[in-house]
Design a protein around this motif. Structure first.
Motif, PDB file in Angstrom:
ATOM      1  N   SER A  36     -11.474 -49.073 -39.304  1.00 42.35           N
ATOM      2  CA  SER A  36     -12.518 -49.752 -38.290  1.00 42.35           C
ATOM      3  C   SER A  36     -13.602 -48.372 -37.677  1.00 42.35           C
ATOM      4  N   ALA A  37     -12.910 -47.338 -37.619  1.00 44.73           N
ATOM      5  CA  ALA A  37     -13.602 -46.195 -37.531  1.00 44.73           C
ATOM      6  C   ALA A  37     -14.587 -45.541 -38.701  1.00 44.73           C
ATOM      7  N   ALA A  38     -13.922 -45.734 -39.819  1.00 45.67           N
ATOM      8  CA  ALA A  38     -14.725 -45.350 -41.038  1.00 45.67           C
ATOM      9  C   ALA A  38     -15.783 -46.419 -40.864  1.00 45.67           C
ATOM     10  N   TYR A  39     -15.798 -47.483 -40.843  1.00 41.93           N
ATOM     11  CA  TYR A  39     -16.625 -48.453 -41.136  1.00 41.93           C
ATOM     12  C   TYR A  39     -17.719 -48.385 -40.295  1.00 41.93           C
ATOM     13  N   HIS A  40     -17.702 -48.035 -38.738  1.00 44.04           N
ATOM     14  CA  HIS A  40     -18.388 -47.845 -37.666  1.00 44.04           C
ATOM     15  C   HIS A  40     -19.241 -46.505 -38.077  1.00 44.04           C
ATOM     16  N   GLY A  41     -18.481 -45.581 -38.733  1.00 49.96           N
ATOM     17  CA  GLY A  41     -19.244 -44.478 -38.980  1.00 49.96           C
ATOM     18  C   GLY A  41     -20.399 -44.932 -40.175  1.00 49.96           C
ATOM     19  N   LEU A  42     -19.829 -45.598 -41.168  1.00 45.22           N
ATOM     20  CA  LEU A  42     -20.619 -46.078 -42.323  1.00 45.22           C
ATOM     21  C   LEU A  42     -22.057 -46.579 -41.848  1.00 45.22           C
ATOM     22  N   TRP A  43     -21.550 -47.752 -41.091  1.00 48.26           N
ATOM     23  CA  TRP A  43     -22.946 -48.298 -40.548  1.00 48.26           C
ATOM     24  C   TRP A  43     -23.975 -47.455 -39.518  1.00 48.26           C
ATOM     25  N   THR A  44     -23.329 -46.706 -38.998  1.00 48.02           N
ATOM     26  CA  THR A  44     -23.988 -45.580 -37.884  1.00 48.02           C
ATOM     27  C   THR A  44     -24.822 -44.782 -38.881  1.00 48.02           C
ATOM     28  N   ALA A  45     -24.438 -44.249 -39.895  1.00 49.22           N
ATOM     29  CA  ALA A  45     -25.244 -43.482 -40.694  1.00 49.22           C
ATOM     30  C   ALA A  45     -26.064 -44.172 -41.502  1.00 49.22           C
ATOM     31  N   ALA A  46     -25.902 -45.543 -41.854  1.00 52.42           N
ATOM     32  CA  ALA A  46     -26.947 -46.308 -42.690  1.00 52.42           C
ATOM     33  C   ALA A  46     -28.085 -46.611 -41.829  1.00 52.42           C
ATOM     34  N   GLY A  47     -27.674 -47.043 -40.498  1.00 53.29           N
ATOM     35  CA  GLY A  47     -28.976 -47.123 -39.768  1.00 53.29           C
ATOM     36  C   GLY A  47     -29.547 -46.084 -38.990  1.00 53.29           C
ATOM     37  N   ASP A  48     -29.135 -44.779 -39.427  1.00 51.21           N
ATOM     38  CA  ASP A  48     -29.775 -43.515 -39.015  1.00 51.21           C
ATOM     39  C   ASP A  48     -29.871 -43.420 -37.385  1.00 51.21           C
ATOM     40  N   LEU A  49     -28.632 -44.052 -36.561  1.00 51.87           N
ATOM     41  CA  LEU A  49     -28.573 -44.001 -35.406  1.00 51.87           C
ATOM     42  C   LEU A  49     -28.367 -42.512 -34.678  1.00 51.87           C
ATOM     43  N   PRO A  50     -28.624 -42.642 -33.372  1.00 48.89           N
ATOM     44  CA  PRO A  50     -28.731 -41.189 -32.654  1.00 48.89           C
ATOM     45  C   PRO A  50     -27.254 -40.971 -32.546  1.00 48.89           C
ATOM     46  N   ASP A  51     -26.190 -41.761 -32.436  1.00 53.20           N
ATOM     47  CA  ASP A  51     -24.855 -41.337 -32.017  1.00 53.20           C
ATOM     48  C   ASP A  51     -24.204 -41.208 -33.191  1.00 53.20           C
ATOM     49  N   LEU A  52     -24.791 -40.758 -34.374  1.00 58.48           N
ATOM     50  CA  LEU A  52     -24.095 -40.547 -35.700  1.00 58.48           C
ATOM     51  C   LEU A  52     -23.141 -39.207 -35.537  1.00 58.48           C
ATOM     52  N   PRO A  53     -23.295 -38.118 -34.762  1.00 63.67           N
ATOM     53  CA  PRO A  53     -22.357 -37.140 -34.585  1.00 63.67           C
ATOM     54  C   PRO A  53     -21.184 -37.695 -33.761  1.00 63.67           C
ATOM     55  N   LEU A  54     -21.274 -38.737 -32.698  1.00 64.78           N
ATOM     56  CA  LEU A  54     -20.073 -39.199 -32.187  1.00 64.78           C
ATOM     57  C   LEU A  54     -19.309 -40.137 -33.288  1.00 64.78           C
ATOM     58  N   ALA A  55     -20.072 -41.076 -33.786  1.00 64.78           N
ATOM     59  CA  ALA A  55     -19.083 -41.786 -34.942  1.00 64.78           C
ATOM     60  C   ALA A  55     -18.570 -40.955 -36.049  1.00 64.78           C
ATOM     61  N   ALA A  56     -19.336 -39.874 -36.512  1.00 65.16           N
ATOM     62  CA  ALA A  56     -18.813 -39.064 -37.474  1.00 65.16           C
ATOM     63  C   ALA A  56     -17.543 -38.527 -37.060  1.00 65.16           C
ATOM     64  N   SER A  57     -17.656 -37.939 -35.903  1.00 64.07           N
ATOM     65  CA  SER A  57     -16.124 -37.130 -35.327  1.00 64.07           C
ATOM     66  C   SER A  57     -15.022 -38.365 -35.004  1.00 64.07           C
ATOM     67  N   LEU A  58     -15.534 -39.131 -34.421  1.00 61.87           N
ATOM     68  CA  LEU A  58     -14.633 -40.251 -34.462  1.00 61.87           C
ATOM     69  C   LEU A  58     -13.748 -40.659 -35.734  1.00 61.87           C
ATOM     70  N   ALA A  59     -14.546 -41.225 -36.779  1.00 62.69           N
ATOM     71  CA  ALA A  59     -14.138 -41.303 -38.053  1.00 62.69           C
ATOM     72  C   ALA A  59     -13.305 -40.508 -38.690  1.00 62.69           C
ATOM     73  N   LYS A  60     -13.651 -39.018 -38.627  1.00 60.10           N
ATOM     74  CA  LYS A  60     -13.172 -38.029 -39.412  1.00 60.10           C
ATOM     75  C   LYS A  60     -11.835 -37.573 -38.690  1.00 60.10           C
ATOM     76  N   ALA A  61     -11.773 -37.592 -37.158  1.00 56.35           N
ATOM     77  CA  ALA A  61     -10.360 -37.322 -36.551  1.00 56.35           C
ATOM     78  C   ALA A  61      -9.310 -38.455 -36.906  1.00 56.35           C
ATOM     79  N   CYS A  62      -9.744 -39.993 -36.754  1.00 53.52           N
ATOM     80  CA  CYS A  62      -9.060 -41.023 -36.937  1.00 53.52           C
ATOM     81  C   CYS A  62      -8.309 -40.980 -38.252  1.00 53.52           C
ATOM     82  N   CYS A  63      -9.245 -40.997 -39.277  1.00 47.79           N
ATOM     83  CA  CYS A  63      -9.084 -41.244 -40.861  1.00 47.79           C
ATOM     84  C   CYS A  63      -8.427 -40.079 -41.300  1.00 47.79           C
ATOM     85  N   GLY A  64      -8.446 -38.608 -40.752  1.00 50.71           N
ATOM     86  CA  GLY A  64      -7.626 -37.566 -41.410  1.00 50.71           C
ATOM     87  C   GLY A  64      -6.180 -37.635 -41.002  1.00 50.71           C
ATOM     88  N   ASP A  65      -6.040 -38.084 -39.540  1.00 53.97           N
ATOM     89  CA  ASP A  65      -4.506 -38.008 -39.385  1.00 53.97           C
ATOM     90  C   ASP A  65      -3.667 -39.499 -39.991  1.00 53.97           C
TER      91      ASP A  65
END
Length: 385
Positions: free
Chosen positions: A293-322
């Protein structure tokens, strides 16, 4: 935000999975681990030419398909599932995103068509000896105008480390310091003054190199001194891309653990029937699906070029890495003794899990980054005393 895949995206997943099941089975991954290049050029040409993966997110004017980051995430998830040994992350994510972000039309027309058709392997040379992706002040490589070229050309000197696919890339996008600040310069890997040495790594499925530049001829890309904001966005996109790949790998090792628990019999019954094993697998399933879910949220945020991309990217990377490291570790636990043998693929995924967790920032770094964003948001919205 609609997190459901379209029919076209689902068909893309099926096509890529079928292709990778044939071209990247475990035996092929092990073979490529022993080669000098670490990837199969024929498979890469098929990925780029027949499937169009290399140009998936590139605009059509540069020979791409004009798709978004969600489609690329689908591909990366399947690549992580099969431990694909190919320069997708370095060329398609890092290099292509950097070229597009710099806004240098001439450079895009010169380099992106080759990336799209698979003839140009490219990478971003950013990190240095400390291995920090986020440390702009720590970059010591320098670029200066080439006096022998009447000021039109540049030269780069310095050393870059941990460069993804740096030993095979033909185009190097090097981050160096000029008088105006951090800039990105393009260097032909075969140019004089470029010395590349493959780096020995734990994860042999993803190659890295150390590169030394000694007055290497270079071409300035974009505006001099204005590269860091572009690179910050590129690193966010890369974090989301790795998160998608990690989800694919985590789901694969979970499947391996479940399949083994169903078939391994102990004390006259499958080990999956024991409560301790069932609870372990249920926890893994929860962790993998949360990471998805975190990764997919990051993908859709990146695809939409949304301003909260840094937030979504860090959330995805932290959650998925662990989640990936936990799943790969527990998979070995479920398998028992056979899980720690060289012949079993469990260790291949464990090594990829640990190596990808370090890329573009450890989960601890991204959790700290998330905390800073939350505190900044609270401070911005707080009412005056």
């Amino acid at each position: 935000m609609n997190l459901a895949f379209t029919q076209e995206q689902t068909e893309l997943r099926r096509t890529v999975r079928d292709f990778l099941d044939k071209t990247s089975p475990e035996a092929e991954v092990r073979r490529l681990m022993e080669t000098a290049d670490g990837y199969d050029p024929d498979v890469w040409r098929q990925l780029a030419g027949e499937l169009g993966i290399a140009g998936l997110t590139l605009p059509e004017e540069y020979g791409g398909a004009g798709c978004g980051f969600v489609e690329l995430g689908v591909v990366l998830e399947e690549a992580g599932r099969s431990l694909l040994c190919a320069p997708v992350l370095s060329t398609v994510v890092l290099a292509a995103s950097t070229l597009l972000g710099l806004g240098d039309d001439a450079a895009c027309h010169d380099y992106l068509p080759g990336i799209a058709d698979g003839t140009t392997l490219a990478t971003l040379a950013l990190t240095e000896a400390a291995g920090r992706w986020d440390d702009a002040d720590g970059i010591t490589a320098t670029a200066a105008r080439d006096g022998q070229d009447q000021g039109r050309g540049w030269t780069v000197s310095g050393r870059k480390a941990f460069v993804l696919d740096g030993h095979t890339a033909s185009l190097l996008l090097v981050v160096a310091r000029t008088g105006a600040g951090l800039s990105v310069l393009a260097i032909d890997a075969g140019a004089p003054g470029v010395h590349r040495v493959p780096r020995a790594t734990l994860d042999q499925t993803r190659r890295q190199a150390d590169i030394t530049f000694t007055a290497a001829p270079a071409r300035l890309l974009g505006e001099e001194g204005a590269a860091w904001p572009v690179l910050e966005r590129v690193l966010d996109l890369a974090a989301v891309a790795v998160a998608a790949e990690q989800v694919g790998g985590a789901a694969r090792v979970l499947d391996m653990a479940v399949d083994y628990a169903r078939t391994r019999v102990q004390f006259g019954r499958p080990i999956g029937s024991f409560q301790a094993v069932k609870h372990k697998l249920a926890d893994l399933h929860l962790g993998v699906e949360s990471a998805r879910s975190a990764a997919y949220h990051g993908l859709w945020t990146a695809a939409g070029d949304l301003p909260d991309l840094p937030l979504a990217a860090s959330l995805a990377k932290a959650c998925c890495g662990d989640a990936y490291v936990t799943a790969a570790t527990e998979n070995i636990q479920v398998h028992g003794g056979i899980g720690v043998t060289w012949e079993h693929p469990a260790h291949l995924y464990l090594k990829r899990a640990h190596s990808s967790r370090q890329l573009f920032g450890h989960p601890a770094h991204h959790r700290q980054r998330l905390a800073r964003y939350v505190l900044a948001e609270q401070a911005a919205t707080a009412s005056p005393a």
